[in-house]
Design a protein around this motif. Structure first.
Motif, mmCIF file in Angstrom:
data_model
loop_
_atom_site.group_PDB
_atom_site.id
_atom_site.type_symbol
_atom_site.label_atom_id
_atom_site.label_comp_id
_atom_site.label_asym_id
_atom_site.label_seq_id
_atom_site.Cartn_x
_atom_site.Cartn_y
_atom_site.Cartn_z
ATOM 1 N N ALA A 1 1.534 -8.336 -6.409
ATOM 2 C CA ALA A 1 2.977 -8.405 -6.666
ATOM 3 C C ALA A 1 3.617 -7.032 -6.446
ATOM 4 C CB ALA A 1 3.235 -8.891 -8.084
ATOM 5 N N GLN A 2 2.953 -5.980 -6.913
ATOM 6 C CA GLN A 2 3.474 -4.627 -6.695
ATOM 7 C C GLN A 2 3.440 -4.259 -5.210
ATOM 8 O OE1 GLN A 2 2.569 -2.288 -10.891
ATOM 9 N NE2 GLN A 2 1.241 -1.934 -9.160
ATOM 10 N N PHE A 3 2.382 -4.663 -4.542
ATOM 11 C CA PHE A 3 2.219 -4.421 -3.106
ATOM 12 C C PHE A 3 3.416 -4.996 -2.344
ATOM 13 C CE2 PHE A 3 0.071 -4.724 1.028
ATOM 14 C CZ PHE A 3 -0.766 -3.626 1.015
ATOM 15 N N ASP A 4 3.764 -6.231 -2.661
ATOM 16 C CA ASP A 4 4.905 -6.892 -2.026
ATOM 17 C C ASP A 4 6.220 -6.203 -2.368
ATOM 18 O OD1 ASP A 4 3.938 -8.821 -0.381
ATOM 19 O OD2 ASP A 4 4.139 -10.469 -1.791
ATOM 20 N N THR A 5 6.385 -5.843 -3.641
ATOM 21 C CA THR A 5 7.625 -5.191 -4.082
ATOM 22 C C THR A 5 7.824 -3.860 -3.374
ATOM 23 O OG1 THR A 5 7.533 -6.254 -6.254
ATOM 24 C CG2 THR A 5 8.852 -4.254 -6.075
ATOM 25 N N ILE A 6 6.761 -3.106 -3.215
ATOM 26 C CA ILE A 6 6.840 -1.820 -2.509
ATOM 27 C C ILE A 6 7.291 -2.024 -1.067
ATOM 28 C CG2 ILE A 6 5.420 0.061 -1.568
ATOM 29 C CD1 ILE A 6 3.777 -0.138 -4.218
ATOM 30 N N GLY B 1 3.357 6.951 -7.373
ATOM 31 C CA GLY B 1 2.077 6.312 -7.616
ATOM 32 C C GLY B 1 1.930 4.907 -7.071
ATOM 33 N N ARG B 2 1.030 4.144 -7.695
ATOM 34 C CA ARG B 2 0.811 2.717 -7.450
ATOM 35 C C ARG B 2 0.421 2.372 -6.007
ATOM 36 N NH1 ARG B 2 4.531 4.130 -10.937
ATOM 37 N NH2 ARG B 2 4.093 3.501 -13.073
ATOM 38 N N CYS B 3 -0.344 3.270 -5.377
ATOM 39 C CA CYS B 3 -0.853 3.047 -4.015
ATOM 40 C C CYS B 3 0.255 2.797 -2.992
ATOM 41 C CB CYS B 3 -1.823 1.866 -3.991
ATOM 42 S SG CYS B 3 -3.377 2.138 -4.863
ATOM 43 N N ARG C 1 -6.194 6.581 -12.801
ATOM 44 C CA ARG C 1 -5.429 6.587 -11.550
ATOM 45 C C ARG C 1 -6.354 6.661 -10.349
ATOM 46 N NH1 ARG C 1 -0.616 10.850 -13.340
ATOM 47 N NH2 ARG C 1 0.581 9.352 -14.584
ATOM 48 N N ALA C 2 -7.399 7.493 -10.445
ATOM 49 C CA ALA C 2 -8.346 7.626 -9.337
ATOM 50 C C ALA C 2 -9.084 6.317 -9.099
ATOM 51 C CB ALA C 2 -9.338 8.752 -9.633
ATOM 52 N N SER C 3 -9.522 5.680 -10.177
ATOM 53 C CA SER C 3 -10.244 4.422 -10.061
ATOM 54 C C SER C 3 -9.377 3.350 -9.410
ATOM 55 C CB SER C 3 -10.705 3.953 -11.449
ATOM 56 O OG SER C 3 -11.343 2.700 -11.384
ATOM 57 N N TYR C 4 -8.134 3.272 -9.838
ATOM 58 C CA TYR C 4 -7.184 2.293 -9.286
ATOM 59 C C TYR C 4 -6.965 2.540 -7.794
ATOM 60 C CZ TYR C 4 -2.709 -0.252 -8.855
ATOM 61 O OH TYR C 4 -1.698 -1.101 -8.471
ATOM 62 N N TYR C 5 -6.656 3.773 -7.436
ATOM 63 C CA TYR C 5 -6.344 4.130 -6.041
ATOM 64 C C TYR C 5 -7.572 3.931 -5.142
ATOM 65 C CZ TYR C 5 -4.475 6.935 -2.158
ATOM 66 O OH TYR C 5 -4.020 7.371 -0.931
ATOM 67 N N ASN C 6 -8.715 4.412 -5.591
ATOM 68 C CA ASN C 6 -9.925 4.332 -4.772
ATOM 69 C C ASN C 6 -10.389 2.896 -4.566
ATOM 70 O OD1 ASN C 6 -9.855 7.115 -4.770
ATOM 71 N ND2 ASN C 6 -11.495 7.352 -6.280
ATOM 72 N N TYR C 7 -10.103 2.045 -5.532
ATOM 73 C CA TYR C 7 -10.509 0.643 -5.424
ATOM 74 C C TYR C 7 -9.631 -0.115 -4.446
ATOM 75 C CZ TYR C 7 -11.838 -4.093 -6.706
ATOM 76 O OH TYR C 7 -12.282 -5.384 -6.658
ATOM 77 N N TYR C 8 -8.312 0.069 -4.573
ATOM 78 C CA TYR C 8 -7.391 -0.743 -3.790
ATOM 79 C C TYR C 8 -7.059 -0.170 -2.417
ATOM 80 C CZ TYR C 8 -6.410 -4.020 -7.573
ATOM 81 O OH TYR C 8 -6.512 -4.993 -8.521
ATOM 82 N N SER C 9 -7.232 1.121 -2.235
ATOM 83 C CA SER C 9 -6.906 1.707 -0.930
ATOM 84 C C SER C 9 -8.185 2.037 -0.173
ATOM 85 C CB SER C 9 -6.052 2.967 -1.096
ATOM 86 O OG SER C 9 -6.862 4.107 -1.317
#
Length: 210
Positions: free
Chosen positions: A93-98, A111-113, A162-170
């Motif tokens: 949902a955030q991906f689409d909003t961005i 933030g938020r990739c 933040r690192a875990s989130y970014y590294n996982y999704y990007s």
């Protein structure tokens, strides 16, 4: 895909990334999206706002990244999406909003990739803000009225999430200079100096032709 100018800002906890993003947006006459992005994503997706706040830039549970992105390419009506864990629905949902924001207007996104979500957009400038550890700890102590040890704990845990989130999704690494157009230490030149350097980079990029 649009030609709007989008500046994405990754940041270490206590480095002043949000303040810098807001100041930059004001200088450029555009909006800055930080927590506001959560409200937009909740509104556009129909998911509860509190869920976005709870899962904001948090590490994911063990789940195949490829399945998440395959689901994204297929849309939200298929059964895989319906069975997907809530944290992945929130990411999509955030991906689409961005992407929707980038299509509609020039802006600054914290933030938020966002840099990864907009990797194919031509006028994106990706920035990462760091700072010396003592400066970050002092900033957090003053901001939250907490002790030095508490501030250090907040800093370490927040950056780990933040690192875990970014590294996982990007497909990149959080904080790695190769992942961004610009990496700057706000301790060295101050918030205003960082804002000016980003502005200068944007102007140089506009005039540069490969």
């Amino acid at each position: 895909m649009s030609d709007n100018l989008i500046i994405t800002i990754g940041r270490e906890c206590g480095s002043g990334g949000r303040h810098i993003g807001q100041a930059l947006a004001e200088k450029l006459g555009v909006k800055c999206y930080d927590k506001e992005l959560l409200n937009l994503a909740a509104k556009e997706s129909g998911l509860c706002k509190e869920l976005f706040e709870t899962h904001d830039e948090k590490p994911t549970s063990s789940f195949l990244y490829s399945l998440v992105m395959d689901t994204y390419s297929l849309g939200y009506t298929n059964s895989a999406y319906m069975d997907m864990p809530i944290n992945h629905k929130i990411f999509l949902a955030q991906f689409d909003t961005i992407k929707n924001l980038a299509d509609k207007e020039s802006c600054v996104i914290i933030g938020r990739c966002a840099d990864y979500a907009l990797a194919d957009y031509p006028n994106v400038v990706s920035v990462f803000i760091t700072a010396n550890e003592d400066v970050k700890i002092r900033t957090l102590m003053e901001r939250h009225k907490i002790s030095e040890s508490q501030a250090k704990d907040v800093m370490i845990k927040t950056d780990k999430k933040r690192a875990s989130y970014y590294n996982y999704y990007s497909s990149k690494r959080w904080g790695d200079s190769k992942s961004y157009d610009l990496c700057m230490n706000s301790s060295k030149i101050g918030y205003d100096g960082v804002v000016k350097m980003i502005q200068d980079f944007v102007e140089i990029k506009k005039g540069y032709k490969k």
